[in-house]
Write a protein that holds these residues in place. Sequence first.
Motif: not given
Length: 232
Positions: A152-168
Amino acid sequence: MSAHKEGDPTTLSRLYGRSKGKALRAGQQELVDTLLPQISVPDEGPVDSRTLFGDDRPLHFEIGFGGGEHMATRADMLPDHGFVGCEPFVNGVAQALVHIRDDRLANVRLHMGDALQVLSRVPDQALSFAYLLHPDPWPKARHAKRRMMNDGPVEMIASKLKPGGEFRFGTDHPIYLRHALMVMQRHTDKFEWLCDGPKDFLTRPGGWPETRYEAKARRQGHEVWYFRYRRK
Ligand SMILES: C[S@@+](CC[C@H](N)C(=O)[O-])C[C@H]1O[C@@H](n2cnc3c(N)ncnc32)[C@H](O)[C@@H]1O
């Protein structure tokens, strides 16, 4: 049956640990009373750069900033970017406020509470960076769904990031590491693991300031693992 819908990002807020610890020193309490209201994320409306900073600067979002060392250092490194940090623990918020005051940071907004409630108000593709550094491990298998690193949280993070954005993401916890890798493996359609070599994840990348929890883990002799994922 559990009263909590565990793993549901909208109810994880009820599951975080303590939000109060040692009594605040007078100076910290004053910052909570005076500076925090000035730089808090508004209670309603979209959480984006234009609303928070009045322009379209790149936006960073940190989940559970602890004492705020990483967020403050990144904000100091990138004064033209905007930072949103969320942390329910008042002592951590007070420590972050000290950094924000001492470093004169005008590009940070805080929320004292659940990160996912605020993240749900971020428009899709509004974030350039999302940080999840040393999340609470919830090491028992029966508590695995309480971990922030879940579908759930990972999908939310994915939808909020721009293409090319970074998740650390960083952890020193072997059970959490294994769990996180399994979760991220389910989302390879959304994230590309940025890995420069077989031992890449054992070295803190440049532009990734040390957190207090990470420093403590190292003092205890733990290995620390660092992951960078690019939003596809
Ligand atoms: C182990 S600490 C790590 C703190 C910091 N990131 C560091 O590396 O030093 C995990 C932090 O996540 C915070 N936390 C737990 N659940 C949270 C939630 N739903 N939203 C925001 N922060 C949360 C806790 O209060 C705690 O400060």
